[in-house]
Design an enzyme around this catalytic site. Structure first.
Site, PDB file in Angstrom:
ATOM      1  N   ASP A   1       0.874  -1.176   0.000  1.00  0.00           N
ATOM      2  CA  ASP A   1       0.000   0.000   0.000  1.00  0.00           C
ATOM      3  C   ASP A   1       0.909   1.223   0.000  1.00  0.00           C
ATOM      4  OD1 ASP A   1      -2.447  -1.280   0.033  1.00  0.00           O
ATOM      5  OD2 ASP A   1      -2.538  -1.385   2.212  1.00  0.00           O
TER       6      ASP A   1
ATOM      7  N   ASP B   1     -13.591  -3.835  -1.870  1.00  0.00           N
ATOM      8  CA  ASP B   1     -13.531  -3.716  -0.415  1.00  0.00           C
ATOM      9  C   ASP B   1     -14.940  -3.921   0.113  1.00  0.00           C
ATOM     10  OD1 ASP B   1     -10.772  -3.008  -0.333  1.00  0.00           O
ATOM     11  OD2 ASP B   1     -11.289  -0.985  -0.978  1.00  0.00           O
TER      12      ASP B   1
END
Length: 254
Positions: free
Chosen positions: A11, A130
């Site tokens: 990330d 997500d």
């Protein structure tokens, strides 16, 4: 028997690798170029690179950083974050990525999946999803966008099926509830999506031990497991995790 893949996720925020819990309280943990090289040398099957702030800030992918990572690794490399047009997909692939992950932008413009698949091939288009528990949704899980900050009207299972019909060749399925918790993957969510679509599903969110990976790859029917904290900060190596999985009867590339 098809081998299961181990994928490391980087990330990235402001050009640095970062890690948070449930998408919050992110801390800087290093240089993504150096980290990519290290995991490649440890034998990781694929790398995923997410620019976690791109969509929220309304900008495209950081092409310079993508090309510097791509120079260090000779395995499939997937990039997500801020990819909102065919031009963004093209420039990301030209910078060295094999695949692009479409998440928030795909929800806002589902045509991007079908256009991308038509021009670049289904294998290049990955749906990033997500999801979090929500009893009011038919499947029990709701889709969120903008790094887990924005609720949508989409049911997780319905959106997965629709995205694959549009042309997504793979799904990276991240459980917001499990993200960064290191308590194990969301087996129910993963299994439900894996049984609903005919493309590979990559489980993400919650990996803390090799046993967690074995569970989601066997019981959760995932084709691959995404890891981050385990190798970033918990002392595991990709090779060590694969050796453990091998002992547990999970077929992996050694």
């Amino acid at each position: 028997m098809l081998k299961k893949r181990i994928i490391v996720c980087l990330d990235v925020k402001d050009g640095r690798t970062t890690k948070g819990v449930k998408f919050q309280n992110n801390v800087d943990i290093g240089d993504p170029v150096e980290m990519a090289k290290k995991y490649y040398e440890q034998g990781v099957d694929e790398l995923v690179f997410y620019d976690i702030m791109a969509s929220a800030r309304g900008r495209g992918p950081i092409l310079d950083l993508i090309s510097r990572v791509a120079e260090q690794v000779f395995i499939p490399f997937c990039v997500g974050g801020g990819i909102g047009s065919i031009e963004d997909i093209r420039s990301t692939i030209l910078a060295g990525a094999e695949k692009v992950s479409l998440n928030s932008q795909a929800v806002k413009n589902p045509e991007l999946i079908s256009q991308g698949a038509r021009i670049f091939g289904n294998q290049c288009i990955v749906l990033g999803m997500d999801a979090a528990k929500d009893e009011t949704c038919p499947s029990g899980y709701r889709v969120f966008i903008n790094g887990g900050r924005t609720k949508t009207d989409l049911d997780a299972r319905e959106w997965a099926i629709k995205a694959v019909k549009l042309g997504a060749g793979e799904i990276v399925l991240n459980s917001i509830d499990a993200d960064g918790m290191k308590n194990g993957y969301e087996i129910n969510l993963t299994k439900m999506i894996a049984e609903s679509v005919g493309v590979p599903v990559i489980a993400s969110g919650g990996g803390g031990t090799p046993e967690h990976l074995a569970n989601v790859l066997k019981e959760g029917k995932a084709d691959a497991a995404l890891i981050a904290s385990m190798v970033h900060s918990m002392g595991y190596t990709v090779g060590g995790i694969k050796a453990d999985l091998n002992k547990m009867g999970v077929p992996v590339r050694m």
